[in-house]
Design a protein around this motif. Structure first.
Motif: not given
Length: 137
Positions: A88, A107, A109-110, A113-116, A131
């Motif tokens: 990550d 940029d 957070l879903w 809590g996952a970042r893209s 992630e």
């Protein structure tokens, strides 16, 4: 009934300029090139899978009689691929993109809590780095 499918082995994007794609995917992103066949395609190792970059003008042509029996195919327009980052490590990826003048489109957070992060390749394909927890990996 449970699906016998275990994973995605390969995925493909279509580009008009293989030289620009090779500079981007091999140079900017640092993917390991498996092979390139003229102006038809470039294949890259991507973790346990393979990223196929095709020139649609070439893959639409029927295979020669003595070639492997792969049906002609091709796509036009922008596609999408999401890469899972090693450990990550967004900082390393963002540094690499910034050093090469690649703009980040988004940029965030879903809800889980996952970042893209999202950006584009030279052909306009939408690329994402995320992630693994985005999909529970």
């Amino acid at each position: 009934m449970e699906s016998p499918i275990a994973a995605i082995l390969e995925t493909a994007l279509y580009v008009d300029d293989l030289d620009a794609a090779e500079r981007f995917y091999g140079g900017v992103l640092g993917l390991e090139k498996i092979s390139r066949v003229g102006n038809r395609h470039i294949f890259y190792r991507c973790g346990p899978g393979v990223l196929l970059i095709f020139n649609p003008d070439e893959t639409e042509k029927p295979a020669a009689a003595d070639a492997l029996p792969v049906p002609s195919h091709g796509g036009r327009g922008q596609g999408h691929v999401c890469f899972q980052l090693k450990d990550d490590d967004f900082a390393a990826m963002l540094d690499r993109l910034n050093e090469n003048g690649i703009a980040i489109e988004s940029d965030f957070l879903w809800p889980n809590g996952a970042r893209s992060i999202y950006f584009r390749d030279p052909a306009g394909n939408s690329l994402e780095c995320a992630e693994g927890k985005l999909w529970g990996l």
